[in-house]
Design a protein around this motif. Sequence first.
Motif, PDB file in Angstrom:
ATOM      1  N   ASP A  95      -1.976  16.861  -9.630  1.00 42.74           N
ATOM      2  CA  ASP A  95      -3.383  17.231  -9.722  1.00 42.74           C
ATOM      3  C   ASP A  95      -4.303  16.022  -9.564  1.00 42.74           C
ATOM      4  N   ALA A  96      -3.787  14.975  -8.930  1.00 40.86           N
ATOM      5  CA  ALA A  96      -4.582  13.786  -8.625  1.00 40.86           C
ATOM      6  C   ALA A  96      -4.797  13.689  -7.127  1.00 40.86           C
ATOM      7  N   VAL A  97      -5.817  12.959  -6.723  1.00 38.90           N
ATOM      8  CA  VAL A  97      -6.077  12.672  -5.318  1.00 38.90           C
ATOM      9  C   VAL A  97      -6.068  11.159  -5.138  1.00 38.90           C
ATOM     10  N   THR A  98      -5.346  10.684  -4.141  1.00 37.97           N
ATOM     11  CA  THR A  98      -5.320   9.256  -3.834  1.00 37.97           C
ATOM     12  C   THR A  98      -6.254   8.968  -2.677  1.00 37.97           C
ATOM     13  N   VAL A  99      -7.204   8.074  -2.892  1.00 41.49           N
ATOM     14  CA  VAL A  99      -8.139   7.643  -1.853  1.00 41.49           C
ATOM     15  C   VAL A  99      -7.657   6.300  -1.300  1.00 41.49           C
ATOM     16  N   VAL A 100      -7.371   6.281  -0.010  1.00 40.31           N
ATOM     17  CA  VAL A 100      -6.862   5.080   0.645  1.00 40.31           C
ATOM     18  C   VAL A 100      -8.021   4.373   1.345  1.00 40.31           C
ATOM     19  N   HIS A 101      -8.425   3.230   0.819  1.00 44.56           N
ATOM     20  CA  HIS A 101      -9.516   2.469   1.423  1.00 44.56           C
ATOM     21  C   HIS A 101      -8.917   1.488   2.422  1.00 44.56           C
ATOM     22  N   ALA A 102      -8.935   1.900   3.688  1.00 45.53           N
ATOM     23  CA  ALA A 102      -8.235   1.133   4.719  1.00 45.53           C
ATOM     24  C   ALA A 102      -8.764   1.515   6.102  1.00 45.53           C
ATOM     25  N   PRO A 103      -8.532   0.664   7.109  1.00 40.32           N
ATOM     26  CA  PRO A 103      -8.858   1.036   8.487  1.00 40.32           C
ATOM     27  C   PRO A 103      -8.082   2.269   8.916  1.00 40.32           C
ATOM     28  N   LYS A 104      -8.587   2.973   9.904  1.00 38.19           N
ATOM     29  CA  LYS A 104      -7.959   4.211  10.344  1.00 38.19           C
ATOM     30  C   LYS A 104      -6.498   4.006  10.733  1.00 38.19           C
ATOM     31  N   GLY A 105      -6.240   2.925  11.485  1.00 38.24           N
ATOM     32  CA  GLY A 105      -4.880   2.688  11.957  1.00 38.24           C
ATOM     33  C   GLY A 105      -3.907   2.445  10.817  1.00 38.24           C
ATOM     34  N   CYS A 106      -4.330   1.646   9.831  1.00 36.66           N
ATOM     35  CA  CYS A 106      -3.482   1.337   8.677  1.00 36.66           C
ATOM     36  C   CYS A 106      -3.199   2.606   7.886  1.00 36.66           C
ATOM     37  N   ALA A 107      -4.238   3.390   7.612  1.00 32.46           N
ATOM     38  CA  ALA A 107      -4.068   4.629   6.864  1.00 32.46           C
ATOM     39  C   ALA A 107      -3.168   5.599   7.618  1.00 32.46           C
ATOM     40  N   LEU A 150       0.827  -1.199   0.000  1.00 30.09           N
ATOM     41  CA  LEU A 150       0.000   0.000   0.000  1.00 30.09           C
ATOM     42  C   LEU A 150       0.865   1.254   0.000  1.00 30.09           C
ATOM     43  N   GLY A 151       1.865   1.299   0.879  1.00 28.02           N
ATOM     44  CA  GLY A 151       2.747   2.461   0.958  1.00 28.02           C
ATOM     45  C   GLY A 151       3.535   2.680  -0.314  1.00 28.02           C
ATOM     46  N   GLY A 152       3.976   1.574  -0.942  1.00 28.29           N
ATOM     47  CA  GLY A 152       4.714   1.701  -2.190  1.00 28.29           C
ATOM     48  C   GLY A 152       3.879   2.322  -3.290  1.00 28.29           C
ATOM     49  N   ALA A 153       2.608   1.917  -3.380  1.00 31.03           N
ATOM     50  CA  ALA A 153       1.716   2.480  -4.399  1.00 31.03           C
ATOM     51  C   ALA A 153       1.494   3.967  -4.158  1.00 31.03           C
ATOM     52  N   ILE A 154       1.276   4.344  -2.901  1.00 30.36           N
ATOM     53  CA  ILE A 154       1.026   5.756  -2.577  1.00 30.36           C
ATOM     54  C   ILE A 154       2.259   6.612  -2.857  1.00 30.36           C
ATOM     55  N   ALA A 155       3.455   6.029  -2.688  1.00 28.70           N
ATOM     56  CA  ALA A 155       4.685   6.764  -2.980  1.00 28.70           C
ATOM     57  C   ALA A 155       4.794   7.126  -4.459  1.00 28.70           C
ATOM     58  N   VAL A 156       4.035   6.444  -5.298  1.00 32.78           N
ATOM     59  CA  VAL A 156       3.966   6.782  -6.723  1.00 32.78           C
ATOM     60  C   VAL A 156       2.803   7.728  -7.000  1.00 32.78           C
ATOM     61  N   THR A 157       1.607   7.340  -6.566  1.00 27.27           N
ATOM     62  CA  THR A 157       0.394   8.088  -6.941  1.00 27.27           C
ATOM     63  C   THR A 157       0.348   9.491  -6.349  1.00 27.27           C
ATOM     64  N   SER A 158       0.910   9.673  -5.163  1.00 27.15           N
ATOM     65  CA  SER A 158       0.821  10.983  -4.517  1.00 27.15           C
ATOM     66  C   SER A 158       1.740  12.020  -5.151  1.00 27.15           C
ATOM     67  N   PHE A 159       2.570  11.617  -6.117  1.00 24.97           N
ATOM     68  CA  PHE A 159       3.434  12.566  -6.808  1.00 24.97           C
ATOM     69  C   PHE A 159       2.867  12.965  -8.166  1.00 24.97           C
ATOM     70  N   ILE A 160       1.581  12.663  -8.374  1.00 27.36           N
ATOM     71  CA  ILE A 160       0.843  13.238  -9.503  1.00 27.36           C
ATOM     72  C   ILE A 160       0.098  14.428  -8.918  1.00 27.36           C
TER      73      ILE A 160
END
Length: 351
Positions: free
Chosen positions: A31-43, A19-29
């Motif tokens: 004008d995009a927003v990354t929605v993390v579908h996860a429990p509060k603790g994991c997010a 999950l963290g690896g994917a966000i390390a890519v997507t969050s560097f676009i």
Amino acid sequence: MPENISEHIPEKRIGGCTLGGAIAVTSFITDAVTVVHAPKGCAHQVFSMLHALVEEASLPLLLPLISSDMSDREVIFGGEEALSLALDKAAAKNPALIITVSSCVTETIGDDSEKVCRAHPAAEKILSLPTAGFLGGRAEDGENTALLALSNLAETRPPVPKTAAVIGEKNLETEVEENYTEVVRLLSRLGISVTLRFCRNIQAAEIEKLGEASFFIIRDERVFPAGAAIAKRFGRPYVAEFPRGLSGCVTFLRDAGRCARISDEEIERAVQDEEAYQKQMLEPFEEMRGCPVFLGAQLMEGTFDAAREAMERLGIRESPDGTPLQLPFYLPVGVSGMMKMLYLWRRRIRG
């Protein structure tokens, strides 16, 4: 090129989960927003790690992340409604692209994230990524998943001569910009320009440029599976990694030149210029010639080879009784990476 791609991927789980690896890519676009579908603790754990790394690297970046904030109730009864609400929040920001990433918990309980995304009013701008890291999923698994999925947003176009796209830079690496500058320096010797950093501080619309690069430069073995697959899809050649140390710069020039269909004569002129440049850059460190040193523990495959090459060029002796020297955590990229290491060595040897 080895036939078994999995042999290129180290087994160490460095850098967090899938999950963290994917966000390390997507969050560097940007004008995009990354929605993390996860429990509060994991997010929260992933958000905290990423923000800490961004702060450590002094990056002027506010990560565009929204969490579905699943609680015990969603874990028991299903979290698809929570995901839909999170998508509403993301759509309200009117981003160019919405990317959803899923956690192990959401896929364990059977949430159909893709179905929720298809049913949402903003479905046309939503990209759903399955990023659960079951059975020891690694950060690079998430990076490869994200890069492959995002590459599908680009269409194949006629290649623009002498252009390259960089695939899979380490966005959270402290030296990421220094390393990129070194790659650009080398490419400029051949008249090659970089048209896209996929994905590094780009807008969603820029992903289209991926399909027009004449060849690709893969950051390293970590994202080799995605890079090789993208190159195959577009029918383009690729350079398999950034330059490792001093001799790696020469290898990189020759590989990039052949990918760009540059003449052998022009490539060899660039190599000669690079070798003269390296000789000049090493001159300030001649005072270390003959000094005995002892290298510390290996942290990254190839680091010893790059370090020992610099020692050989400068006539530095390796001895168990020599001055202990620290190797960099990441493999030094090109001349700039070696210079940074040598400055630290010289300071250590001087005492």
